[in-house]
Design an enzyme around this catalytic site. Structure first.
Site, PDB file in Angstrom:
ATOM      1  N   HIS A 177       0.758  -1.157  -0.015  1.00  0.00           N
ATOM      2  CA  HIS A 177       0.036   0.001  -0.051  1.00  0.00           C
ATOM      3  C   HIS A 177       1.068   1.032   0.239  1.00  0.00           C
ATOM      4  CE1 HIS A 177       0.794  -1.117   4.175  1.00  0.00           C
ATOM      5  NE2 HIS A 177       0.925   0.140   4.447  1.00  0.00           N
TER       6      HIS A 177
ATOM      7  N   HIS B 237       0.858   5.238   1.129  1.00  0.00           N
ATOM      8  CA  HIS B 237       0.175   6.386   1.868  1.00  0.00           C
ATOM      9  C   HIS B 237       0.164   7.338   1.294  1.00  0.00           C
ATOM     10  CE1 HIS B 237       0.607   4.173   6.066  1.00  0.00           C
ATOM     11  NE2 HIS B 237       1.556   3.443   5.540  1.00  0.00           N
TER      12      HIS B 237
HETATM   13  P1  5GP Z   1       2.155   0.355   7.301  1.00  0.00           P
HETATM   14  O1  5GP Z   1       2.714   0.493   8.847  1.00  0.00           O
HETATM   15  O2  5GP Z   1       1.929  -1.263   6.980  1.00  0.00           O
HETATM   16  O3  5GP Z   1       2.905   1.107   6.135  1.00  0.00           O
HETATM   17  O4  5GP Z   1       0.646   0.858   7.235  1.00  0.00           O
HETATM   18  C1  5GP Z   1      -0.486   0.214   7.783  1.00  0.00           C
HETATM   19  C2  5GP Z   1      -1.660   1.105   7.914  1.00  0.00           C
HETATM   20  O5  5GP Z   1      -2.869   0.649   7.818  1.00  0.00           O
HETATM   21  C3  5GP Z   1      -1.551   2.054   9.270  1.00  0.00           C
HETATM   22  O6  5GP Z   1      -1.487   3.321   8.969  1.00  0.00           O
HETATM   23  C4  5GP Z   1      -2.844   1.450   9.956  1.00  0.00           C
HETATM   24  O7  5GP Z   1      -3.432   2.721  10.690  1.00  0.00           O
HETATM   25  C5  5GP Z   1      -3.863   1.097   8.723  1.00  0.00           C
HETATM   26  N1  5GP Z   1      -4.704   0.084   9.102  1.00  0.00           N
HETATM   27  C6  5GP Z   1      -4.528  -1.089   9.870  1.00  0.00           C
HETATM   28  N2  5GP Z   1      -5.504  -1.836   9.780  1.00  0.00           N
HETATM   29  C7  5GP Z   1      -6.606  -0.941   9.145  1.00  0.00           C
HETATM   30  C8  5GP Z   1      -7.877  -1.559   9.043  1.00  0.00           C
HETATM   31  O8  5GP Z   1      -8.498  -2.334   9.542  1.00  0.00           O
HETATM   32  N3  5GP Z   1      -8.683  -0.568   8.298  1.00  0.00           N
HETATM   33  C9  5GP Z   1      -8.048   0.641   8.005  1.00  0.00           C
HETATM   34  N4  5GP Z   1      -8.663   1.441   7.150  1.00  0.00           N
HETATM   35  N5  5GP Z   1      -6.694   0.946   8.078  1.00  0.00           N
HETATM   36  C10 5GP Z   1      -5.909   0.090   8.785  1.00  0.00           C
END
Ligand code: 5GP
Ligand code: ZN
Length: 131
Positions: free
Chosen positions: A97, A99
């Site tokens: 993903h 951001h």
């Molecule tokens: P990472 O740390 O992997 O780059 O980002 C993961 C992101 O996913 C985090 O910012 C977290 O807030 C978001 N996230 C985790 N679980 C969920 C979820 O169930 N729904 C949504 N909408 N966001 C999520």
């Protein structure tokens, strides 16, 4: 199945702000700043390191399109666009993903600091990467 695959399959709810046959974008639960969005492929790839380039290109196009919309509709002054690859880089959900973090001021929810390393041997690194 991972949590983002479940969201893409509509097995669990999320605020989906964009989708097409390959790409889905949702509002991040954390909302680091208002409009914090995650752009992801519908197929499961762990992160940017294993996402096929053609799909990555589609993700990039959607990321740009949504970034422009976010800036306009939410009156953001700019955006940070970033992706974390692997836990060492802060990745917590192992479904690729990107951001989009809208920026309203330098003091808002995102703290991003690039520390300079005065001991870095730039020539050595350049030689390794150019080989
Ligand atoms: P990472 O740390 O992997 O780059 O980002 C993961 C992101 O996913 C985090 O910012 C977290 O807030 C978001 N996230 C985790 N679980 C969920 C979820 O169930 N729904 C949504 N909408 N966001 C999520
Ligand atoms: Zn997944």
């Amino acid at each position: 199945m991972c949590i983002f695959c479940k969201i893409i399959n509509k097995e669990i709810p999320a605020s989906i702000v964009y989708e097409d046959e390959d790409v889905c974008a949702i509002l991040d639960l954390a909302q680091v700043t208002d409009g914090h969005t995650l752009v992801m492929p519908k197929d499961h790839f762990e992160n940017i390191l294993d996402c096929p380039p053609v799909l990555l290109s589609k993700i990039s196009s959607v990321t740009q399109m949504l970034s422009k919309q976010i800036v306009t509709k939410l009156n953001a002054k700019g955006v940070n666009v970033l992706t974390n690859a692997n836990p060492v880089a802060g990745q917590t959900v192992m479904h690729f993903h990107v951001h989009i973090i809208p920026r309203y001021s330098a003091e808002d929810g995102l703290i991003l600091k690039f520390k300079q390393n005065p001991e870095a041997d730039i020539k050595r690194i350049e030689n390794i990467l150019k080989k």
